[in-house]
Design an enzyme around this catalytic site. Structure first.
Site, PDB file in Angstrom:
ATOM      1  N   HIS A 176      -3.935   3.392   5.175  1.00  0.00           N
ATOM      2  CA  HIS A 176      -3.865   2.212   4.320  1.00  0.00           C
ATOM      3  C   HIS A 176      -4.385   2.588   2.931  1.00  0.00           C
ATOM      4  O   HIS A 176      -4.737   3.718   2.666  1.00  0.00           O
ATOM      5  CB  HIS A 176      -4.760   1.099   4.879  1.00  0.00           C
ATOM      6  CG  HIS A 176      -4.314   0.536   6.187  1.00  0.00           C
ATOM      7  ND1 HIS A 176      -3.989  -0.785   6.340  1.00  0.00           N
ATOM      8  CD2 HIS A 176      -4.166   1.102   7.422  1.00  0.00           C
ATOM      9  CE1 HIS A 176      -3.644  -1.019   7.602  1.00  0.00           C
ATOM     10  NE2 HIS A 176      -3.751   0.123   8.279  1.00  0.00           N
ATOM     11  N   GLU A 198       0.845  -1.193   0.000  1.00  0.00           N
ATOM     12  CA  GLU A 198       0.000   0.000   0.000  1.00  0.00           C
ATOM     13  C   GLU A 198       0.884   1.248   0.000  1.00  0.00           C
ATOM     14  O   GLU A 198       0.984   1.973   0.993  1.00  0.00           O
ATOM     15  CB  GLU A 198      -0.954  -0.053   1.191  1.00  0.00           C
ATOM     16  CG  GLU A 198      -1.869  -1.280   1.151  1.00  0.00           C
ATOM     17  CD  GLU A 198      -2.626  -1.533   2.438  1.00  0.00           C
ATOM     18  OE1 GLU A 198      -2.571  -0.680   3.349  1.00  0.00           O
ATOM     19  OE2 GLU A 198      -3.281  -2.593   2.551  1.00  0.00           O
ATOM     20  N   GLU A 209      -8.630   4.230   4.567  1.00  0.00           N
ATOM     21  CA  GLU A 209      -8.331   3.515   3.324  1.00  0.00           C
ATOM     22  C   GLU A 209      -8.306   4.575   2.227  1.00  0.00           C
ATOM     23  O   GLU A 209      -9.348   5.103   1.829  1.00  0.00           O
ATOM     24  CB  GLU A 209      -9.377   2.441   3.015  1.00  0.00           C
ATOM     25  CG  GLU A 209      -9.399   1.286   4.004  1.00  0.00           C
ATOM     26  CD  GLU A 209      -8.213   0.352   3.861  1.00  0.00           C
ATOM     27  OE1 GLU A 209      -7.427   0.529   2.900  1.00  0.00           O
ATOM     28  OE2 GLU A 209      -8.062  -0.557   4.707  1.00  0.00           O
TER      29      GLU A 209
END
Length: 467
Positions: A316, A179, A392
């Protein structure tokens, strides 16, 4: 003799030094609309060489996965038989990875580090060390632990001149190796805090002076470097050839993969797919909680700075979601409603910049499954930290982990908008510390004035008495 053992090792471990390529591998998206669809996607790894980018969870939640070219024909035939909804996101994954430009940092030239490119671990670390040299009064860089491959895990401590030291913020990045945008944002945020005194953004200035800052840009440096040298899609750490998913290794509901009654949706489809005890799986949680050097180091670091810790933010990718504790349940617990309201405001601020849309809620609310051993959940439960969120970052699957370079800066800018919205001081911890650093509170000030009046009257009496 040592050469003999080396040759023997390489013969029996042919992939140890090989670089895995994803030429003609395809990124597909499937959407399960019934239980048979979900069962089909859950069984893919037993039949094919598949790499899930977003794993199966609940019904109607998109599932993104990469399939090897040799498996496509059989897979597509089976998908047609099951009548599943399927689309192609990236036809050749390797070509997309090849478009991600990696740049080298030039030592003692801070301007050669930017947010138009990706960097390898030594370049990131050298940049951090140069920051410390440039700002020795208020930037400290320390190693909080050592990895299996003997790399340090670097943390940065920032206290700006004039800071009120009201409470603390810990920012975590790079726990999952592939990531890449996570470390990009954490380093960008660090630079923004350091540049805040000369910024025209008054909100940034105020917030930068409000907190004591701690950044861990790359918690998984071994895995991160491995994605640059051997396998772009590696997720775990490098504890032996299998590795451990560090974000399943913290001591919060560790390894709890059997959901309670509330963790089933209305079709009784099991949703606890986010953790595994098989070391072959991407979400392998390890033999026990805190079995890994990286998670031990991070847990000790958080514990050492847990006093007045107000925020724990982890970054992330991908999915455009803000995930709130707790990941092992569908229930909205503790101050969930308060933090969800903050997340909504942050999502609105993010959207104002480039119209990027975020969702927010628990792991089940956002990604469609429950899991365990998550860093933020452990931090919140162990230290009662009020504001814990896992971001995210973009996108929602158009590029996934192959996010191109031209998306780095926009992602960082818009995310910073949302983070600043989250960081507005608001807790009792803040109020308490504000009084401590203000010098006198109202009661102290009153007592001081009373003593001053008494002293003044005494002086007048003495002057009148002996005049």
């Amino acid at each position: 003799m040592s050469l003999f053992y080396l040759i023997s090792f390489l013969l029996f471990h042919p992939n140890y030094c090989a670089t895995k390529k994803y030429t003609n591998y395809t990124l597909y998206r499937g959407v399960p609309v019934n239980k048979s669809h979900l069962d089909f996607f859950n069984s893919l790894s037993e039949m094919f060489d598949v790499n899930f980018w977003t794993p199966p969870g609940s019904l109607y939640k998109p599932i993104d996965f990469v399939l090897a070219p040799g498996d496509k024909k059989v897979f597509l035939k089976m998908a047609e038989e099951y009548d599943v909804y399927l689309s192609t996101l990236i036809a050749d994954v390797q070509r997309a990875f090849d478009m991600q430009r990696v740049k080298s940092y030039i030592r003692r030239n801070l301007g050669s580090f930017d947010w138009n490119d990706f960097y390898r671990i030594n370049d990131i670390y050298n940049w951090l060390k140069d920051l410390k040299d440039k700002y020795p009064e208020f930037v400290k860089v320390e190693s909080i632990g050592t990895t299996y491959e003997k790399r340090p895990i670097l943390a940065v401590h920032v206290t700006l001149p004039g800071s009120k030291l009201r409470s603390k913020v810990i920012v975590e990045g790079g726990i999952h190796a592939r990531e890449w945008i996570g470390p990009c944002f954490v380093t960008y945020m660090l630079q923004q805090i350091l540049d805040s005194p000369k910024s025209n953004n008054s909100n940034l200035k105020d917030i930068a002076l409000t907190y004591e800052w701690f950044f861990v840009p790359v918690l998984n440096p071994d895995g991160y470097e491995y994605t640059h040298t051997n396998n772009r899609l590696w997720r775990k750490n490098r504890n032996n050839e299998y590795g451990v998913d560090l974000n399943r290794n913290f001591d919060h509901a560790f390894g709890n993969i059997v959901p309670d009654r509330e963790c089933f949706d209305t079709t009784t489809v099991r949703s606890a797919v986010g953790v595994s005890f098989s070391h072959y799986e991407e979400t392998y949680c390890g033999a026990k909680a805190f079995s890994e050097k990286e998670t031990i180091a991070m847990s000790n670091f958080v514990r050492n700075h847990s006093n007045h810790l107000e925020y724990y933010l982890a970054f992330h990718s991908y999915g455009q979601a803000m995930i709130l504790p707790y990941a092992n349940t569908r229930a909205h617990m503790e101050n969930f409603d308060t933090v969800a309201a903050m997340a909504k405001q942050a999502a609105d601020h993010i959207a104002l910049r480039y119209n990027t849309r975020y969702v927010y809620g628990t792991a089940y609310d956002t990604v469609g499954y429950v899991t365990s051993g998550v860093s933020g959940c452990w931090v919140k439960e162990t230290f009662s930290v009020p504001y814990v969120l896992t971001f995210e970052l973009p996108d929602r699957g158009q590029y996934g982990f192959a996010l191109p370079n031209e998306k780095i800066t926009p992602t960082c800018i818009e995310t910073m908008d949302g983070v600043l919205s989250l960081l507005k001081p608001r807790t009792k911890i803040y109020d308490k510390l504000r009084h401590e650093h203000r010098g006198f509170d109202d009661g102290q000030r009153t007592k001081f004035l009373d003593k001053l009046v008494i002293l003044f009257n005494v002086c007048l009496f003495v002057i009148a008495r002996f005049d």
